[in-house]
Design an enzyme around this catalytic site. Structure first.
Site, PDB file in Angstrom:
ATOM      1  NE  ARG B 311      -4.153  -2.107   1.474  1.00 39.31           N
ATOM      2  CZ  ARG B 311      -5.182  -2.558   2.173  1.00 39.31           C
ATOM      3  NH1 ARG B 311      -5.341  -2.217   3.432  1.00 39.31           N
ATOM      4  NH2 ARG B 311      -6.079  -3.347   1.607  1.00 39.31           N
ATOM      5  CG  HIS B 454      -3.971  -0.799  -7.950  1.00 40.80           C
ATOM      6  ND1 HIS B 454      -2.973  -1.058  -8.844  1.00 40.80           N
ATOM      7  CD2 HIS B 454      -3.715   0.434  -7.450  1.00 40.80           C
ATOM      8  CE1 HIS B 454      -2.140  -0.039  -8.871  1.00 40.80           C
ATOM      9  NE2 HIS B 454      -2.564   0.872  -8.044  1.00 40.80           N
ATOM     10  CD  GLU B 455      -1.854  -4.174  -3.162  1.00 37.60           C
ATOM     11  OE1 GLU B 455      -2.255  -4.382  -1.995  1.00 37.60           O
ATOM     12  OE2 GLU B 455      -1.277  -5.039  -3.842  1.00 37.60           O
ATOM     13  N   GLY B 456      -6.864  -2.391  -2.509  1.00 39.59           N
ATOM     14  CA  GLY B 456      -7.854  -1.908  -1.552  1.00 39.59           C
ATOM     15  C   GLY B 456      -8.372  -0.549  -1.967  1.00 39.59           C
TER      16      GLY B 456
END
Lengths: 612, 612
Positions: B311, B454-456
Site C-alpha cells: 500500500r 487497486h490494493e484496496g
C-alpha cells in the site's frame, strides 16, 4: 481460451438498460417544478400544447436511446480521420445527422421565420439532455451549427441570412465557431487573423485557428465558419475584432468553389472523439473570402451576446454526461454481487450486490445529487431564458434576464467541475472493471474534462461571476437571487420539508450574503485584486449554495405532490434523499468557504515563480 | 499544410526539462527532515554511508530521466499485445528491465542473504519515486516481483526460496500477485480457485484470476504467480484460503516445461498501459502444479502482513504521478504567454506567461501542496517502516510499527484521491492543449485513477482506518499520532513558524481527537454501523489533518535552516508558501468534516435501491 466467468455477463447486463436521463425526473421538472403550463400560456408559445411538447420530447428520447447511444462507443473508438485534406467522420454519423435535423434540433426554439418551431428552451434543452447523454459528439455538430446560425440571425444582413443562415437552420450546411488562435487561447483580444477589404464587398482573410470543433467533415457539402478576425487598420485589442462568415466553399459562377480554407491538422482530443477538433488555415493561397457580420469591430460583443446560450449548452453537456454515468454505475451496483454486509461474517451466505455497502450508496447518492441537481439548474436557467425573451411583462423579462446572467457562470461550471468528480465516482463504483475501456464510465470521464475548459475555463467563469455578474447594477441580480432563495425557503417550510433543511439553506444564504457584501465593498474601494483573490472559492461557494437551493426547491415540490401520488413514492423519496444529502453534507462547506474568501489568505497571490 | 504556429513550439519546450521529482526537495527530506544520518547510524545499516546512498539515488535519478521517461509515451501508445497466447511488451521495456535489475531495485532493502543491499526503505522509496514518476508501468514489473519475492522470503520453505525467491530477487524471473477473481473482486473470502493435493507434494490448481498485472510478458523466461487458492475441504471464507507459488513453466526432467497457465485475455486498461493486466486460467488441462507457501489456510494473513508495503508503494505511485504532472504544468505556465494582468487593459503590451494569473498560481500551488505533501508523507512512513524493523530499542520499533499501521491507509489513499484532483489541475493549466494526447498530463490523469482502486479501494481504506487502525489497542496508535502532532507544533513554534499556522494545526488536531473519541465510543457501545457511517469523511478528515501536520513539519525545518542557507531562499520560501496554502485553505475543512462525522447524517444509509 475461455473468458473468465463474470466478465461478459456483467457487461451485457448494462448499457442496454441505461435510461441516459430519468424520464420521471424530466417530467417532474417540466410539469411539477418549472410550470410548463405557465410557459405554454405565453402568447409566443401559443402554437404549443403539452401534446406537441410530448411528441418532441418523446422523439428525442427515442432517437437518443435507439440511434445515438448505440453509436457512442464505436464513435469513441474510431475518431474522424484526415484523408487527402478532408475529414471523414464515423459512418454512424451519416445516419444520425439527418435524423436530428429532421427532429428539428437545429432551430427548435427559433421562430418560424428562422425555420423554427418556437419551442420553449426549457423543453428543448431537457430534450437535448438525452441526446447529449447518449452521444455528446453527435449532438455537438448540431449545437455548433445552431450557434453559428444564431449569430447570423441576430447580427447578419438579410443577404447573409439568406445565403448562410437559412441553410444552417435547415441542416443543409453546418456551422462552426472559429475563435481560438494558437497564440491567443482564451485571450480573444489577441486575435491576429487578418481581414483585408476587397472589391466586391467581401474581405480577404488570412490566419490560423485552432481547436475548431466540426471544422471539417463529410456530413454536408459545405461548412460556414463564424470567425473572429481583425480588419486592416483596426484598433488593437477587443475593440478591433470583427466577426466574419467564412464558408468552406463559396458561391461563384452558379456553383460552389473552394474558398482556400485548409485543414492544417486533426487534434487528438482525449474525449468527444466523435467530433473532430481541427487546426484550420484561412487564406494560405490568398484567396479566402470572408463576409462581415454586422458592423466592423463589434465581433467580440456579438459573441458575448450569444455566450449565455453557449455556456448553458456546455452546462447541460456536463449535466448529461454525469447523468448517463450515474445510471450506468447504479445498474452495475444493483447487479454486481460482492462481499457481505457489515457484521455478516459468514462466508457461506451469498454475496450481496455492492449497492448494499454504505460507501457505494454514498457514491451513488452523491452522483445523483450532482447530476440531477445540475439538470434541474439547467432547466431552471432555460426557463429564465424563456421568460427573459417571451414573458409578457417587461419587469418579468428584466428580472429573468438579470437572474439568468448571474446564474450562467454557475450553470456552466458546476456541472463541469462536480460532474467530473461524479464521473470519477462512476468509475470507482465499477472498481477494476471501471478502469477498463470494456466499460463506458471511463469514456464519460474523458468527455467531461473538456467542459471545464471550453467556452471559458472555470477560472474565467469565477471572474465573470464575482468580477462582473454579482456586482452588476449595484448587486441587483444578487439581491434578486437572495429573494428567490428566501421564497423557496418559505415554500419549503409551508410544504412541510424538515425545518433543519430549510434553516440550513437560510443560514448558508446569509453567509453568502455577508461574504458578498464584504467582497463587493473591497471592489467598491478599488481593491479589485482583493475582491477577486478567492474568486475560485467564491464560485465554489455560490455553486454549492445554488445547488442547495435547487435541491430544496425540488424537495418542496416532491413533499407537496407525494401525498397525491402514492404510486410515485419511490421517486419522491429519492428526491428527498438527494436533497437531504446535498444540504446536510455539502451545503455546510458554504460556511467554511465564506471564511476563506474573507480571510485574505494570500499564499498563491504572494508566491513567486521561482518559489514554485 | 503548415502546422499552426505555437503548437509544436510549446510542446518541444516541455518534457525534456521535467525533473519528475524535485532533487532539492528529496534532499531536503532525506537530510533535513527525515534524519538520514540517524538512520544510517543504526547497526543494520552499517554498510551504508551518505556516499553509497548518493550513488543509488543518483543512478535512479539518471535512469528515470534518461531511460524511463523517454519511453513513457511510446509505451502508453503501444500497449502489450497478445500473440499466440503470449504477451509481447514494448521493446523499450527490454532495455529498461535489465537496467533496473542492475540498479538493485528488486532487493534494495533486503539483507544480503536475500540478495539485497540493506538500504533503508526511506532511501529506496524516494529513489523509486523518480522511477515511478518517469514510467509507472516500467517500475510496476519490478514492484510486483519484489512483492512476490517478499512473500516467499517471509513464509516460504528453504526449498521454495531456493527455487523461486532467489531467481525473483535476482531478476531472472518476475513475479505477480494473483488474488482477484471475476466473481470476488475485493472480497478475498470468496476466492474459489481450487488446489487438490497431488502425489509429490505439490497441488493441482484449477481456477481463473483476473486483473493480474505482469501476468505474462516476454521479458524473462519464467514468471511466478503468488496465488490465493482453496485446498479441497478447506473451511469456507477467509480462513480456508492458502497461498501458492505457481510458475508459468515448471522444472521437470532438468528443464522447464509449460505448467498449464494460460492467458485468457488482455484487459484494456485506461492507464498503466505499459504493464499488461491479464485474465489467467490455471489448470484448464488439469496439469497446473502449485506449491504451498507456508501453512495451509493462512494465505490471507500472509498477504495482510505484506500489505503495508504494497500500500505504501501504491501511495508513492500516486505521489509520483502527481509530482511529474505538477512539474510539467509548471513549466508550461512559465513559458506559455496568454492574456494580461488584472488591470492591464492595454492590448499593445505583450501577453504575460499564464503563471502571472492568480488562478493559475492557485492551481500550481495546490498541486505542489498535494504532490510534495504526499511524497513527504510517504518518506515519513518509509522511515517508520525502517524504524519498525531496524531500530535498536524494542519500544522504538513498537511505536514506529504502531504509527505506520495507522498512517498506511492515509498514505495509500490520499495521494490517489487528491493526486487525481491534482492531475486534473495539471490538465486544466494546459487548457485546450491539456485536453489532447499530444501533451502528457492527460496520460498521468488516466494512470492516477487506478491508485484509488487497486490494493484496496479508498472505501476499504476508510474502513481499515476507522474500523481497525484507529481503535486498535484502545486507540494507542491514535494517541501516539496526537503526541507526534503536538511535538511538531512545539517544534514549529520554537522554529518561529507563524503562530497562526501552528494554532490551526493544534485546533484541527483537537477537533480530530474529539470526533474520534465520539466515534470510538459508538463502536465501544456496539454501534459499529454508526461508527462507520461517515468513514469516507473520516478518512478525508484524517488525511487533511495528517498532510497539514506534514506541511507544518516541513515548514518548521525550512524556517530553521533558511538562515544558514541564503542561497536556498527560493526553495525554503516555496516550502513556506505550500505549507501556508494547505494549512490555511484546506485544514479548515477538518472542522466541517468533524461536524459531519458526528452529525448522524444518514441519507445514504437510509436510501433504498428503488429510490435511487
Amino acid at each position: 481460451m475461455t473468458p473468465p466467468r463474470g466478465w461478459h455477463h456483467v457487461r451485457r447486463a448494462m448499457s442496454s438498460t441505461n435510461p441516459l436521463v430519468s424520464d420521471r425526473f424530466v417530467d417532474f421538472l417540466l410539469y411539477e417544478v418549472l410550470d410548463l403550463a405557465g410557459l405554454l400560456a405565453l402568447p409566443d408559445f401559443a402554437e404549443h400544447t403539452p401534446e406537441t411538447v410530448g411528441i418532441y420530447l418523446g422523439t428525442a428520447r427515442r432517437l437518443a436511446r435507439e440511434l445515438l447511444f448505440p453509436a457512442y462507443k464505436p464513435m469513441d473508438e474510431a475518431p474522424p480521420r484526415l484523408e487527402n485534406g478532408r475529414v471523414r467522420v464515423h459512418r454512424a454519423m451519416h445516419d444520425i445527422y439527418p435524423r436530428l435535423v429532421e427532429l428539428g434540433v437545429l432551430s427548435a426554439t427559433r421562430p418560424p421565420d428562422a425555420y423554427g418551431q418556437m419551442l420553449p428552451l426549457t423543453v428543448a434543452s431537457l430534450a437535448a439532455s438525452y441526446l447529449m447523454a447518449a452521444n455528446l459528439s453527435a449532438y455537438g455538430y448540431l449545437g455548433l451549427t445552431t450557434g453559428a446560425a444564431r449569430l447570423l440571425e441576430s447580427f447578419g444582413s438579410d443577404e447573409l441570412k439568406e445565403r448562410f443562415m437559412s441553410r444552417l437552420y435547415r441542416g443543409e450546411w453546418t456551422g462552426t465557431m472559429a475563435l481560438t488562435e494558437p497564440q491567443a487561447g482564451s485571450s480573444l483580444s489577441d486575435v491576429e487573423t487578418r481581414a483585408t477589404p476587397a472589391e466586391g464587398g467581401h474581405y480577404l482573410i488570412k490566419g490560423s485557428k485552432i481547436f475548431i470543433s466540426g471544422g471539417d467533415h463529410d456530413l454536408t457539402e459545405n461548412i460556414v465558419h463564424l470567425t473572429l478576425a481583425r480588419i486592416d487598420g483596426a484598433p488593437p485589442g477587443i475593440k478591433g475584432v470583427s466577426l466574419f462568415a467564412i464558408p468552406k466553399l463559396r458561391s461563384e459562377r452558379g456553383g460552389l468553389v473552394p474558398n482556400d480554407v485548409e485543414v492544417a491538422g486533426v487534434i487528438h482530443k482525449i474525449g468527444w472523439r466523435g467530433l473532430p477538433s481541427l487546426a484550420l488555415n484561412f487564406g494560405e493561397a490568398g484567396d479566402c473570402h470572408g463576409y462581415l457580420v454586422g458592423e466592423p469591430h463589434r465581433g467580440i460583443s456579438y459573441m458575448f451576446q450569444m455566450m449565455n446560450e453557449a455556456r448553458l449548452m456546455i452546462g447541460m453537456n456536463g449535466a448529461s454526461t454525469a447523468s448517463v454515468a450515474f445510471h450506468e454505475s447504479l445498474e452495475y451496483a444493483k447487479t454486481r454481487p460482492q462481499g457481505r454486509s457489515l457484521g455478516d461474517k459468514d462466508p457461506r451466505t451469498p454475496q450481496v450486490p455492492i449497492l448494499e455497502h454504505a460507501d457505494v450508496r454514498r457514491m451513488l447518492l452523491r452522483q445523483k445529487a450532482i447530476a440531477w441537481g445540475s439538470i434541474a439548474l439547467l432547466g431552471l436557467t432555460a426557463r429564465l431564458s424563456d421568460l427573459a425573451e417571451h414573458a409578457t411583462e417587461e419587469t418579468s423579462r428584466a428580472r429573468a434576464a438579470m437572474l439568468l446572467d448571474l446564474l450562467t457562470p454557475i450553470a456552466k461550471s458546476f456541472p463541469a467541475e462536480r460532474g467530473f468528480e461524479s464521473n470519477a465516482l462512476a468509475v470507482q463504483v465499477l472498481g477494476g472493471y471501471g478502469y477498463t475501456s470494456e466499460y463506458l464510465p471511463e469514456a464519460w470521464l474523458r468527455d467531461q474534462k473538456l467542459n471545464s475548459i471550453h467556452e471559458g475555463t472555470t477560472g474565467i467563469q469565477s471572474l465573470d461571476l464575482l468580477g462582473r455578474k454579482v456586482i452588476a447594477a449595484g448587486g441587483a441580480a444578487f439581491g434578486a437571487l437572495l429573494e428567490e432563495i428566501a421564497a423557496t425557503c418559505d415554500g419549503a417550510r409551508d410544504a412541510g420539508v424538515h425545518p433543519d433543511l430549510v434553516q440550513r439553506v437560510e443560514g448558508a444564504a446569509m453567509a453568502m450574503r455577508q461574504v458578498t457584501l464584504h467582497l463587493g465593498a473591497l471592489g467598491a474601494q478599488g481593491d479589485v485584486r482583493g475582491m477577486l483573490l478567492h474568486s475560485a472559492d467564491y464560485l465554489d461557494l455560490a455553486s454549492t449554495m445554488v445547488i442547495g437551493w435547487t435541491w430544496l426547491r425540488l424537495a418542496a415540490t416532491a413533499q407537496k405532490n407525494q401525498q397525491d401520488r402514492p404510486q410515485d413514492d419511490d421517486f419522491y423519496n429519492g428526491i428527498a434523499s438527494a436533497a437531504q444529502y446535498w444540504i446536510r453534507t455539502e451545503l455546510p462547506r458554504v460556511g467554511y468557504l465564506a471564511q476563506l474568501c474573507r480571510s485574505g489568505e494570500d499564499s498563491y497571490e504572494r508566491v513567486r515563480p521561482e518559489w514554485l
